[in-house]
Enzyme design. Structure first.
Site, PDB file in Angstrom:
ATOM      1  N   ASN B  78       0.808  -1.221   0.000  1.00  0.00           N
ATOM      2  CA  ASN B  78       0.000   0.000   0.000  1.00  0.00           C
ATOM      3  C   ASN B  78       0.844   1.274   0.000  1.00  0.00           C
ATOM      4  O   ASN B  78       0.337   2.368   0.242  1.00  0.00           O
ATOM      5  CB  ASN B  78      -0.958  -0.003   1.191  1.00  0.00           C
ATOM      6  CG  ASN B  78      -1.753  -1.289   1.276  1.00  0.00           C
ATOM      7  OD1 ASN B  78      -1.479  -2.120   2.140  1.00  0.00           O
ATOM      8  ND2 ASN B  78      -2.665  -1.502   0.346  1.00  0.00           N
ATOM      9  N   ILE B  85       1.127   6.849   0.163  1.00  0.00           N
ATOM     10  CA  ILE B  85       0.437   5.855   0.974  1.00  0.00           C
ATOM     11  C   ILE B  85      -1.015   5.733   0.540  1.00  0.00           C
ATOM     12  O   ILE B  85      -1.712   6.746   0.385  1.00  0.00           O
ATOM     13  CB  ILE B  85       0.461   6.281   2.465  1.00  0.00           C
ATOM     14  CG1 ILE B  85       1.896   6.548   2.919  1.00  0.00           C
ATOM     15  CG2 ILE B  85      -0.206   5.222   3.338  1.00  0.00           C
ATOM     16  CD1 ILE B  85       1.982   7.355   4.206  1.00  0.00           C
ATOM     17  N   CYS B  86      -1.484   4.482   0.371  1.00  0.00           N
ATOM     18  CA  CYS B  86      -2.896   4.259   0.067  1.00  0.00           C
ATOM     19  C   CYS B  86      -3.598   3.914   1.371  1.00  0.00           C
ATOM     20  O   CYS B  86      -3.443   2.807   1.891  1.00  0.00           O
ATOM     21  CB  CYS B  86      -3.035   3.127  -0.941  1.00  0.00           C
ATOM     22  SG  CYS B  86      -4.739   2.779  -1.339  1.00  0.00           S
ATOM     23  N   LEU B  87      -4.304   4.867   1.919  1.00  0.00           N
ATOM     24  CA  LEU B  87      -4.991   4.670   3.194  1.00  0.00           C
ATOM     25  C   LEU B  87      -6.269   5.496   3.135  1.00  0.00           C
ATOM     26  O   LEU B  87      -6.222   6.698   2.857  1.00  0.00           O
ATOM     27  CB  LEU B  87      -4.068   5.150   4.333  1.00  0.00           C
ATOM     28  CG  LEU B  87      -4.537   4.944   5.761  1.00  0.00           C
ATOM     29  CD1 LEU B  87      -4.665   3.459   6.079  1.00  0.00           C
ATOM     30  CD2 LEU B  87      -3.550   5.586   6.737  1.00  0.00           C
ATOM     31  N   LYS B  91      -7.847   9.867   2.369  1.00  0.00           N
ATOM     32  CA  LYS B  91      -8.581  10.250   1.159  1.00  0.00           C
ATOM     33  C   LYS B  91     -10.061  10.455   1.498  1.00  0.00           C
ATOM     34  O   LYS B  91     -10.394  11.357   2.256  1.00  0.00           O
ATOM     35  CB  LYS B  91      -8.366   9.183   0.088  1.00  0.00           C
ATOM     36  CG  LYS B  91      -6.873   9.015  -0.214  1.00  0.00           C
ATOM     37  CD  LYS B  91      -6.604   8.249  -1.487  1.00  0.00           C
ATOM     38  CE  LYS B  91      -5.120   8.332  -1.855  1.00  0.00           C
ATOM     39  NZ  LYS B  91      -4.288   7.306  -1.247  1.00  0.00           N
TER      40      LYS B  91
END
Lengths: 138, 148
Positions: B78, B85-87, B91
């Site tokens: 992630n 960072i994909c969190l 978002k």
């Protein structure tokens, strides 16, 4: 206003560049996709129509130093081009001869530099300058 | 440039009462810009690693989430090659009730529980799904190489 730090500013520019800007006549991206410092960029300008640059594709290198965007990037043409602000020995753009660089401010960006260079190519004095053979490099 | 009271309060607490394994300190010349370190959680392949991050509170904060990025290279499904960072809470799941502290704790938790079904680094996610033991080993090697 909050002052956006260099790295977050460059991330924004990267995302904008990846989506594509305007009509596609200028584009840019990271030279190395895992350059965590995002210092070295490639740019492309498609020569403006009705000028000697028409249909030519110009490649450039863009370097954003530690002080970017408080300080302007440095620009160097890879493709050979004859313009008054481009060194004929190595393609470096003289920042004193290009207003977007000499009067740099934080609102300017890699995009605005490329767009301004393209605009210069189409200016009255530059649009008819004799050019080196298409596809040659510095 | 005046700083909203909320940011001052959050900063004071981060410095005086830091969360375990997390540090965050503002830059002197930009109080919305923080140097962050997160220790790799025990039991994860990131254990014993110290990861550097940077965090920025945009003008719209807390109505908009902080921007956060890893500066230390990390092999995690992630987190991409540029440290993005994909969190979800960074978002669409952001809420002004969250804070810098909760964001950093969530990132620490993400290190313990990678989510290869919502990948940002597609190649790492594929590795995690097809050969978790092998992928964890690479994460461990990267931790030893880059995060010490």
């Amino acid at each position: 206003m909050a002052k956006v730090p260099r790295n977050f500013r460059l991330l924004e520019e990267l995302e904008k560049g990846e989506k594509g800007i305007g009509d596609g006549s200028c584009s840019y991206g990271l030279e190395d996709s895992d350059d965590i410092l995002m210092s070295n960029w490639n740019g492309t300008i498609i020569g403006p129509g009705h000028t000697v640059h028409e249909n030519r594709i110009y490649s450039l290198k863009i370097y954003c130093g530690e002080k970017y965007p408080d300080r302007p990037p440095t620009i160097q043409f890879i493709s050979h081009v004859n313009l008054p602000f481009v060194s004929q020995s190595d393609g470096t753009v003289d920042p004193n001869k290009l207003p977007v660089l000499s009067s740099w401010n934080r609102n300017s960006s890699i995009e605005t530099v490329l767009v301004e260079i393209r605009r210069e190519m189409a200016s009255f004095t530059n649009r008819k300058l004799p050019q080196p053979p298409e596809g040659s490099t510095f | 440039m005046s700083l909203p009271k909320r940011i001052i309060k959050e900063t004071e607490r981060l410095v005086a009462d830091p969360a375990p394994g997390i540090s965050a300190s503002p830059h002197e010349d930009n109080l919305r810009y923080f140097d962050v370190t997160i220790q790799g959680p025990d039991g994860s392949p990131f254990q014993n690693g110290v990861f550097k991050l940077e965090l920025f509170l945009p003008e719209e904060y807390p109505m908009a989430p902080p921007k956060v990025r890893f500066l230390t290279k990390i092999y995690h499904p992630n987190i991409d090659k540029l440290g993005r960072i994909c969190l979800d809470i960074l978002k669409d799941k952001w809420s002004p009730a969250l804070q810098i502290r909760t964001v950093l704790l969530s990132i620490q938790a993400l290190l313990s529980s990678p989510n290869p079904d919502d990948p940002l680094a597609a190649d790492v996610a594929k590795h995690y799904k097809e050969d978790e033991a092998g992928a964890r080993q690479v994460s461990k090697e990267w931790t030893e190489k880059y995060a010490t």
